[in-house]
Design an enzyme around this catalytic site. Structure first.
Site, PDB file in Angstrom:
ATOM      1  N   TYR A   2       0.651  -0.976   0.129  1.00 44.74           N
ATOM      2  CA  TYR A   2       0.170   0.037  -0.176  1.00 44.74           C
ATOM      3  C   TYR A   2       0.827   1.225   0.048  1.00 44.74           C
ATOM      4  O   TYR A   2       0.292   2.389  -0.473  1.00 44.74           O
ATOM      5  CB  TYR A   2      -1.019   0.084   1.109  1.00 44.74           C
TER       6      TYR A   2
ATOM      7  N   HIS B 207      -6.432  -3.187   5.932  1.00 47.66           N
ATOM      8  CA  HIS B 207      -5.767  -4.203   5.293  1.00 47.66           C
ATOM      9  C   HIS B 207      -4.736  -5.112   5.978  1.00 47.66           C
ATOM     10  O   HIS B 207      -3.745  -5.735   5.540  1.00 47.66           O
ATOM     11  CB  HIS B 207      -5.200  -3.484   4.133  1.00 47.66           C
TER      12      HIS B 207
END
Lengths: 739, 739
Positions: free
Chosen positions: A263, A417
């Site tokens: 990410y 996440h």
């Protein structure tokens, strides 16, 4: 359809005349556009660079083929219909990228056809956009919807590219065209992404970054300073949200992004792109120097968090992502353009891709001059959390042969996440993943696989603790699998040291389970006489009541040998457990080795052997398992693990040495060193000092690991003998056996 | 140990003086040695080539580093103890290779150190050999034992290399040394391998080839013409056995070797090496022209039987073997040296390895001159059996994009290493194995895995029919798994045709099962308008009583989608059956699709999608299975299959179309064409004419496949319309849908 084409035909003669006039005029009076991330001065330099026939020219020629093919096709702006990976989704993605590229080609070549392509597509979008409601495939609960796309995240990405394209062709458009495009398309999109979705725009999260970047850049191009302010400081302009707050919160002082490298890479593009625009338009903000140059550190950290070109796949990560991704190509170009540090050229060379921007041009020119210097991959503990004190993500790299790496994760949860994998580890050797992590359970953009989104098994398996190489207590995941609880707690990095003997780190967490403390010490140790590197893993669990402790080791390859008997489930298999990920594991075999060394050797696909030598007390059962149970849609890959289990104990120490060895070469028909060379291990501990005596390949080593936060001891006694001690980690060769 | 070293020291001054004299003498009077596979004239040319600093010189320099390092180590001729892969086994293998290389370096450099190394090692062997009984690790039943090695096969390989080394250093040895080496070592080994093991020496099998090659070459070098005769014509010199008979029997007229490419490659080395020696010493035999140049055809066929550099892994094959193997490097060098055909240079270039022989020199020089021409990979039906009429191994290659290949196996059993897989197939796309074959169950030379030999699972699974992509009747393997029976029967190749529409082949066998006939037609079809290639598979089983028919399809990858429901075994799994390989398959799921098209789509590791569209009648059950059951030692890889099952029927036709499509690129975040484009299939058959109407990607095709042995029809009617027909295979585009 026909109508549209003819209406365009009517425009053309006027446009042509206008553009011819402009083409002359634009060199007489300096134009304001473009001014977003490239200026007219940049463009002039880029045109000069193109004449040089170097890398920048090659990249230009390659991209030219692609864009020339694209602009020959008829423009296709379909009514939004499909979710991620579907036809309209992919077409709109292709469109914004094509507009951006065509815009840049217009500037670089001064050829009208590129401007016309962008203009016609923008006009089509301006016709379409006012007719749209929110996307039919929107996710009802989890995310704000877009109109062109199922989620507003994609809509923000569309704006980031499209506003650049508009800036690049702005001066090629008539006032009427601009009016239509701005009023019917760009302004509504910007407002929809800001005022229209405060929860995302003001979110301290990469989705917020995309939104603020898009809206802020639109503010610069459409001359709306208020939008820029909102983008930088939040909708209420208080600084409690917005881009600056994101820079404050989302990166640690070392530039580590809380959600992990996958990410971090993704978030990098809007950060870098918007910061480049801020730099050009509000240079006084010194955005790249902000917070001790945190954005440059973030780019650098993203590189450090890769092995053999791929990112360490912690949390929800797609494993094929690495330094070649376009986000990091832009990031590395920006880092080089700003710092002029030639180590970034090494990475740019590996990326083998030049972006057609002013930064890309600088990289290309410097590479043409052969200025690259080797990028120094290091052993680093990247502090986690905005102040760097919420645990750390630890990277160890072997100095010995430089081919091994170990990732240790006493890091924070990393938001939605994040995986429940406190203190997990991964190991890499000779370019391959050896002790592995499942990554995300997802087939990105594959419609048939749950619409290309994260699969249900991402929640039920990939995020669960048992899917990772760390201890599970009572078959329950860390924080009981509760993200909010996970986000509120984190491990401590107890110590991190790196010297010529290797790298040592220790982490601890007492909040993953009630009344239970997990402590792990990991070391990547150089045995210089043998030119070998081994891993030492000491995992201690301390509870105050009897529990079951499971410690999995996920490996890639085929079991070759064990030194203890086990019973395989040969005619039927059952799931290892019922919940928290256990329901997804088939139990293939199990065995309870006698006390002493319990060894398992496997062979990986690239022909190297690995042996884990576990020091056991006779109470550990080894479960051999494979993912794939309770997987009614074949969503899981079949991966393998060895779980060390202690059934009923208040505390336990799992001790192991991992040793890469030998080579299997069936093509050349030789096999070298297929057997483990570790013949004995003694482990003792006194305070913070761990002493490990290992006999390996006829060498007897004493390895001392001091996990004190600030190790002070410069010596210790062992079997009545005194030994010198360096900070944290020391290796002594006790004797070499006679040959 | 010390004694040995000092005795060597005593020799040296004499040897040195002798060698100096010889070195002068050898240029005055022509020496007889070497004369086995290189002559003095070759050596002179090779020395000249070395001066040129081209590829031959590079290969020499690279090899020199290796041999110089080796000859610096003390000579190690251990007492034989270990089986394949064990320490003494590997050491003796290394020794014969080192002697051969050192011998060649002695000739090329005229440096004594190389000759001395060979001499000293030969003398050590001459001391050791007379003390040896047969090898302690010999296999009692299956093979003749060696003395230095566990099997006489390795001993013969030792002789093939060592006799060449001896020939190369012969003139550097004293008469006394020669006497000792010949009497105590070379002659006893040659006699042991011939008179000592008639069953192997006279066997028409690659083990026999190694033995005859070793003994025959020893005959040339030790001046024993009788040995040469026995090698060529069998121990009784009648011609009923021996090398010539092997050339007659082991290759088909097209040069296909009955055991398949993996063993063809292995057998090639003694064939080519001995033939080179025969060519030099008995040129009148014209050995390379023998049987219409069958040996040259054999080399060429070995190349044709590869895809992306690896051999098609039929029968007992290790899958990583390919054109780079040293045997084929020698073979390709010989083929080029004899034919001067520049296509072999293309393969030599891919092999990227030059052997230090006269043939290798010719290849190197020609590559230096840039003479390579592209090697033409073709679609061929390689006739099997000595007369080429015992079935065939069929290779189809897509003309369209050149990236697909299909292997179809209506071939004979192929002796003891053969698999019970009549009419099986494999498919390859973009460099990868897509429809796969397990190959051999073996970890070559990995001691912990059943001593490095073929695993028990090779018999119980890998050889069984259910491990292959062909029909199993009543869960029983072809020929009831009886090799002798298999060797006596074979399929017929009914037809093979290749034109611009693709390649078609049909095969049939009625002896694999009693009263049951298996017929398969496979075609690799070019759809030129779509620039795509599909596979059509029509498998018909005809029995005269109800049976169960199973047709597996082994695939590499992950199931993405099916268009029919199935029930997965989520909490427990059982083996699919109890014997004949079924006991090794876990049943993961099963489903019975309604009549019509039953589709399964999977994604392979390299990001391409494959859909098999099966035409079903509602009576087929699809079993999803995975290897790994009844595998108590983790000996099997976990591979996946979809088995089409008809439970109780006297006859059945399995019809399927396989379609590669799309791309999954999670790194660049795009997914293209993840869904199958086949929307309907109609299949009908009249006599030998099969008509397949396929609707794919909005194109409607009529594909006609005529399986008559010699198709004569030049047209046919379909739905009242007449269509032209080319030999065997024709594709008509019926219409393209309006867009």
């Amino acid at each position: 359809m026909l109508l549209r084409i003819s209406s365009r035909t009517v425009y053309q003669p006027f446009a042509l005349i206008f553009l011819l006039i402009w083409a002359v005029a634009s060199f007489a009076a300096e134009s304001k556009h473009p001014h977003l991330i490239v200026t007219n001065a940049d463009i002039e330099q880029m045109r000069l660079a193109l004449a040089d026939k170097g890398r920048f020219h090659s990249a230009f020629e390659k991209e030219k083929q692609r864009i020339d093919r694209l602009i020959k096709e008829s423009i296709n702006v379909p009514v939004p219909k499909d979710g991620g990976g579907g036809y309209t989704h992919e077409q709109h993605k292709q469109n914004y990228q094509a507009m951006y590229t065509a815009g840049m080609f217009y500037q670089l070549t001064q050829q009208q056809k590129y401007a016309e392509y962008v203009r016609n597509m923008l006009l089509d979008y301006a016709e379409l956009y006012p007719t749209l409601d929110v996307h039919p495939k929107r996710k009802v609960k989890s995310q704000n919807p877009g109109k062109l796309f199922w989620q507003s995240l994609n809509e923000a990405m569309w704006l980031v590219y499209t506003i650049q394209a508009y800036d690049l062709v702005h001066d090629a458009l008539s006032a009427e065209e601009r009016q239509k495009i701005e009023q019917q398309l760009l302004r509504p999109v910007a407002i929809f992404l800001s005022e229209g979705q405060p929860s995302t725009f003001d979110k301290i999260h990469n989705h917020g970054t995309w939104a603020t970047a898009g809206v802020g850049m639109a503010g610069y191009v459409l001359d709306e300073p208020e939008w820029v302010k909102k983008a930088l400081y939040g909708l209420d302009k208080s600084g409690k949200a917005g881009f600056i707050k994101q820079l404050d919160e989302l990166f640690s002082p070392q530039g580590y992004y809380n959600e992990g490298p996958y990410y971090q890479r993704f978030a990098l593009l809007p950060f870098v792109t918007f910061a480049r625009a801020v730099d050009r338009n509000d240079p006084d903000l010194k955005i790249f120097q902000y917070r001790d140059s945190v954005l440059l550190k973030a780019i650098d950290t993203t590189i450090q968090l890769s092995y053999n070109g791929l990112f360490y796949p912690i949390n929800d990560a797609i494993k094929s992502k690495g330094i070649e991704t376009i986000e990091l190509v832009h990031g590395v170009a920006a880092a080089y353009a700003i710092t002029k540090d030639p180590i970034y050229l090494d990475i740019a060379q590996q990326q083998n891709r030049i972006v057609l921007t002013a930064d890309g041009m600088q990289v290309a020119n410097a590479l043409d001059e052969g200025s690259a210097k080797p990028y120094p991959f290091k052993s680093v503990a990247f502090g986690d959390g905005r102040d760097g004190d919420q645990g750390a993500l630890v990277v160890m790299r072997a100095e010995q042969n430089g081919e091994q790496a170990l990732l240790f994760k006493p890091a924070s949860q990393g938001l939605g996440h994040g995986h429940f994998d406190k203190l997990t580890w991964q190991f890499y050797d000779k370019g391959n993943e050896i002790v592995s992590d499942y990554g995300a359970a997802r087939f990105l953009n594959v419609e048939a696989k749950f619409g290309g989104r994260y699969l249900p098994e991402n929640e039920s398996f990939a995020k669960q603790t048992i899917a990772h190489n760390t201890v599970v207590v009572d078959e329950t995941s860390h924080f009981d699998g509760d993200v909010d609880k996970g986000n509120q707690h984190w491990p401590r990095l107890i110590t991190f040291n790196n010297n010529q003997f290797g790298t040592l780190a220790a982490g601890s967490i007492d909040s993953a389970y009630p009344d239970t403390r997990l402590d792990r010490t990991l070391a990547l140790v150089n045995l210089s006489e043998l030119k070998r590197t081994i891993v030492i893993d000491i995992f201690t669990v301390n509870g105050n009541a009897p529990h079951q402790f499971d410690l999995p080791l996920y490996y890639s390859g085929q079991i070759i040998d064990t030194n203890f008997p086990y019973q395989a489930n040969t005619t039927s298999m059952h799931a290892v457990g019922k919940k928290n990920g256990y329901q997804h594991l088939w139990l293939t075999a199990s065995g309870t080795p006698d006390s002493g060394l319990a060894k398992v050797t496997w062979l990986n696909e690239n022909g190297r052997f690995y042996t884990v030598s576990n020091l056991v007390d006779g109470r550990e059962t080894f479960l051999f398992a494979q993912t794939g149970a309770n997987d009614p849609d074949f969503n899981l890959r079949n991966e393998k693990t060895i779980i060390r289990r202690v059934a009923d104990s208040p505390r336990h120490t799992f001790f192991a040495v991992l040793e890469p060895h030998g080579e299997y070469n069936p093509s050349e028909e030789y096999t070298l060193n297929a057997d483990s060379d570790v013949s004995s291990i003694q482990y003792s501990k006194e305070g913070s000092l761990n002493l490990v005596e290992v006999e390996i390949a006829e060498h007897r080593y004493l390895i001392a690991l001091d996990t004190a936060k600030t190790p002070t001891s410069d010596g210790f006694y062992y079997n009545g003998q005194s030994f010198a001690m360096q900070k944290g980690l020391t290796v002594h060769l006790l004797n070499r056996q006679q040959e």
